[in-house]
Design a protein around this motif. Structure first.
Motif, short mmCIF file in Angstrom:
data_model
loop_
_atom_site.label_atom_id
_atom_site.label_comp_id
_atom_site.label_asym_id
_atom_site.label_seq_id
_atom_site.Cartn_x
_atom_site.Cartn_y
_atom_site.Cartn_z
N GLU A 1 3.13 -2.66 5.79
CA GLU A 1 2.71 -1.27 5.97
C GLU A 1 2.40 -0.96 7.43
O GLU A 1 2.59 0.17 7.87
CB GLU A 1 1.49 -0.98 5.09
CG GLU A 1 1.84 -0.91 3.61
CD GLU A 1 0.63 -0.79 2.71
OE1 GLU A 1 -0.51 -0.86 3.20
OE2 GLU A 1 0.85 -0.62 1.49
N GLU A 2 1.94 -1.96 8.17
CA GLU A 2 1.67 -1.72 9.59
C GLU A 2 2.94 -1.44 10.38
O GLU A 2 2.88 -0.87 11.46
CB GLU A 2 0.92 -2.92 10.20
CG GLU A 2 -0.52 -2.96 9.78
CD GLU A 2 -1.35 -3.94 10.59
OE1 GLU A 2 -0.96 -4.26 11.74
OE2 GLU A 2 -2.39 -4.38 10.08
N MET A 3 4.08 -1.80 9.83
CA MET A 3 5.35 -1.55 10.52
C MET A 3 5.77 -0.08 10.43
O MET A 3 6.64 0.35 11.17
CB MET A 3 6.43 -2.46 9.96
CG MET A 3 6.14 -3.92 10.19
SD MET A 3 7.40 -4.99 9.52
CE MET A 3 8.53 -4.97 10.90
N TRP B 1 11.62 8.94 18.63
CA TRP B 1 12.47 8.68 19.78
C TRP B 1 13.91 9.10 19.48
O TRP B 1 14.56 9.76 20.29
CB TRP B 1 12.42 7.19 20.15
CG TRP B 1 13.23 6.86 21.36
CD1 TRP B 1 12.82 6.91 22.66
CD2 TRP B 1 14.60 6.47 21.39
NE1 TRP B 1 13.85 6.55 23.50
CE2 TRP B 1 14.96 6.27 22.73
CE3 TRP B 1 15.56 6.24 20.40
CZ2 TRP B 1 16.23 5.87 23.12
CZ3 TRP B 1 16.83 5.84 20.78
CH2 TRP B 1 17.15 5.67 22.13
N GLY B 2 14.39 8.75 18.28
CA GLY B 2 15.75 9.11 17.88
C GLY B 2 15.96 10.61 17.80
O GLY B 2 17.00 11.13 18.21
N GLU B 3 14.96 11.32 17.28
CA GLU B 3 15.05 12.78 17.20
C GLU B 3 15.14 13.40 18.59
O GLU B 3 15.83 14.40 18.79
CB GLU B 3 13.86 13.35 16.45
CG GLU B 3 13.88 13.06 14.96
CD GLU B 3 12.58 13.41 14.26
OE1 GLU B 3 11.55 13.66 14.95
OE2 GLU B 3 12.57 13.41 13.01
N LYS B 4 14.46 12.80 19.53
CA LYS B 4 14.44 13.35 20.89
C LYS B 4 15.69 12.98 21.68
O LYS B 4 16.21 13.81 22.43
CB LYS B 4 13.20 12.84 21.62
CG LYS B 4 13.05 13.39 23.03
CD LYS B 4 11.75 12.94 23.65
CE LYS B 4 11.60 13.51 25.07
NZ LYS B 4 10.32 13.10 25.67
N TRP B 5 16.19 11.76 21.52
CA TRP B 5 17.21 11.26 22.42
C TRP B 5 18.58 11.02 21.82
O TRP B 5 19.51 10.65 22.55
CB TRP B 5 16.71 9.97 23.07
CG TRP B 5 15.52 10.21 23.93
CD1 TRP B 5 14.22 9.89 23.65
CD2 TRP B 5 15.49 10.85 25.21
NE1 TRP B 5 13.39 10.26 24.67
CE2 TRP B 5 14.16 10.86 25.64
CE3 TRP B 5 16.46 11.40 26.03
CZ2 TRP B 5 13.77 11.40 26.86
CZ3 TRP B 5 16.08 11.93 27.25
CH2 TRP B 5 14.74 11.93 27.64
N THR B 6 18.75 11.21 20.51
CA THR B 6 20.08 10.97 19.97
C THR B 6 20.70 12.23 19.43
O THR B 6 20.06 13.24 19.27
CB THR B 6 20.06 9.91 18.84
OG1 THR B 6 19.22 10.37 17.77
CG2 THR B 6 19.60 8.58 19.35
N GLU C 1 8.06 5.13 12.50
CA GLU C 1 7.83 6.53 12.86
C GLU C 1 8.08 6.76 14.35
O GLU C 1 8.65 7.78 14.74
CB GLU C 1 6.41 6.96 12.48
CG GLU C 1 6.22 7.13 10.99
CD GLU C 1 7.10 8.21 10.38
OE1 GLU C 1 7.27 9.28 11.01
OE2 GLU C 1 7.61 7.98 9.28
N ALA C 2 7.65 5.82 15.19
CA ALA C 2 7.87 5.95 16.64
C ALA C 2 9.36 5.92 16.96
O ALA C 2 9.84 6.72 17.78
CB ALA C 2 7.13 4.84 17.38
#
Length: 108
Positions: A91-93, A103-108, A98-99
């Protein structure tokens, strides 16, 4: 500008390398992502990962169980049913996933 690459001392694996070895490739990552929503059965996981073969899914689930990322619960029914769920370690993963998503939403 010289690129600084951290090196492992004494031939031991770095913590980052160990983490990446657990996460492995895309299938392990996607299995963890899908289990973030709660317990799932083998067939449900397979359907959510359209292109994965049953053999590959079995191998990846076993690897994640060995690394204590998920648990496997076998129910004594006919045929036997199995549920997979994330452990607290798994669960900690979710924060990492999410990070990467952001990042993918911003850069891909």
């Amino acid at each position: 500008m010289e690129k600084i690459v951290p090196k492992c001392e004494g031939g031991a694996e770095c913590v980052t390398e160990k983490a990446l070895n657990i996460i492995g490739g895309k299938w392990s990552f996607l299995i963890i992502k899908n289990l973030a929503g709660g317990k799932m059965r083998f067939g449900e996981i397979r359907k959510s990962l359209h292109d994965i073969s049953p053999k590959t899914l079995t191998v990846k689930l076993k690897e994640l169980e060995e690394h204590e990322i998920l648990t496997r619960t076998l129910y004594p029914t006919i045929p036997p049913s199995v549920e997979y769920a994330l452990t607290p370690k798994g669960e900690e993963m979710i924060e990492i996933i999410e990070a990467i998503k952001k990042w993918g939403e911003k850069w891909t």
